[in-house]
Scaffold this active site. Structure first.
Site, mmCIF file in Angstrom:
data_model
loop_
_atom_site.group_PDB
_atom_site.id
_atom_site.type_symbol
_atom_site.label_atom_id
_atom_site.label_comp_id
_atom_site.label_asym_id
_atom_site.label_seq_id
_atom_site.Cartn_x
_atom_site.Cartn_y
_atom_site.Cartn_z
ATOM 1 N N SER A 22 0.842 -1.194 0.000
ATOM 2 C CA SER A 22 0.000 0.000 0.000
ATOM 3 C C SER A 22 0.873 1.239 0.000
ATOM 4 O O SER A 22 1.992 1.238 0.538
ATOM 5 C CB SER A 22 -0.906 0.019 1.233
ATOM 6 N N TYR A 77 -2.179 0.356 10.544
ATOM 7 C CA TYR A 77 -2.258 -0.148 9.176
ATOM 8 C C TYR A 77 -0.985 0.206 8.406
ATOM 9 O O TYR A 77 -0.394 -0.652 7.735
ATOM 10 C CB TYR A 77 -3.477 0.438 8.472
#
Length: 250
Positions: free
Chosen positions: A145, A158
């Site tokens: 990501s 995250y």
């Protein structure tokens, strides 16, 4: 069907998290290129439907369990042969202020985003090394990501898991590259997917939706095309890192 097809004829591919989003789109893109594809996920009804669509196989699996991945790997070998293209895509995204976040959501992200990649790589590494030893292309693709580079409020944990993905990718590239296995990270920005839909924090869900509306997400098929393109490159070439963003995200 994808807009473009890349020559993946003869490849045996495994895609985790294949029940939706980037995983499902990647399975379609690889099949369009000629690969035989095994779809791994927990939602059996979804991967069975997709397997029929692309003439692949559905293999129920939970990436957080090493034994589950080992059983899945055995099934793939028995039905398709030894895989030479593994896309470790399964992931979880939960957002909340650190002070009020539920630790169970942190554990879910660590278990899937980090441990899940470790389990996936371990289950298939011997297959990839064997493919490379035979002179064939062998790929381990980690779907990370942009959060490994940019930290967003409420998404510190995250981001930490995705930074771990990036570090793991670099480390495995050093270990496996000399053995002929191409290890790469594909790191998407804002993408159409189900990520974040189950997070407990209402403010976190609202913030994510605002970001998606402001930027405009790219379709999952765009990320899938990048994965297929990189896998179709000559075996001598590894496109080691790809950051895939909506143009408006910068």
């Amino acid at each position: 069907m994808t807009e473009n097809s890349y020559n993946l004829t003869g490849r045996v591919a495994v895609v985790t998290g294949a029940s939706s989003g980037i995983g499902a789109a990647t399975a379609r893109a690889l099949a369009a290129g000629g690969a035989r594809v095994a779809l791994l996920a927990r939602r059996v009804d979804r991967i069975e439907a997709l397997a029929k669509e692309i003439d692949g196989i559905a293999v129920p699996a939970d990436v957080t369990g090493a034994a589950s991945l080992a059983r899945a790997a055995a099934t793939v070998r028995a039905e398709l042969g030894r895989p030479d293209l593994v896309v470790a895509n399964a992931g979880v995204m939960n957002g909340a202020p650190f002070a009020t976040a539920e630790p169970a959501e942190w554990s879910a992200m660590v278990d899937t985003n980090v441990t899940g990649l470790l389990n996936t790589g371990k289950a298939f590494v011997d297959d990839l090394v064997a493919a490379a030893a035979d002179g064939r292309a062998a790929d381990l693709v980690h779907v990370g990501s942009i959060a490994s580079h940019e930290v967003f409020p409420g998404y510190a944990v995250y981001s930490a898991t995705k930074a771990g993905v990036a570090a793991l990718t670099r480390g495995l590239r050093l270990e496996l590259g000399p053995r002929g296995v191409r290890v790469r990270a594909v790191e998407p920005g804002i993408t159409e997917s189900e990520l974040g839909e189950t997070m407990l924090d209402a403010e976190g869900r609202a913030t994510l939706e605002d970001i998606r509306q402001q930027v405009g997400p790219i379709p999952a098929s765009d990320v899938a095309e990048v994965i297929a393109w990189s896998a179709a490159a000559p075996a001598r070439l590894n496109v080691a890192q790809l950051i895939v963003l909506p143009t408006a995200q910068g």
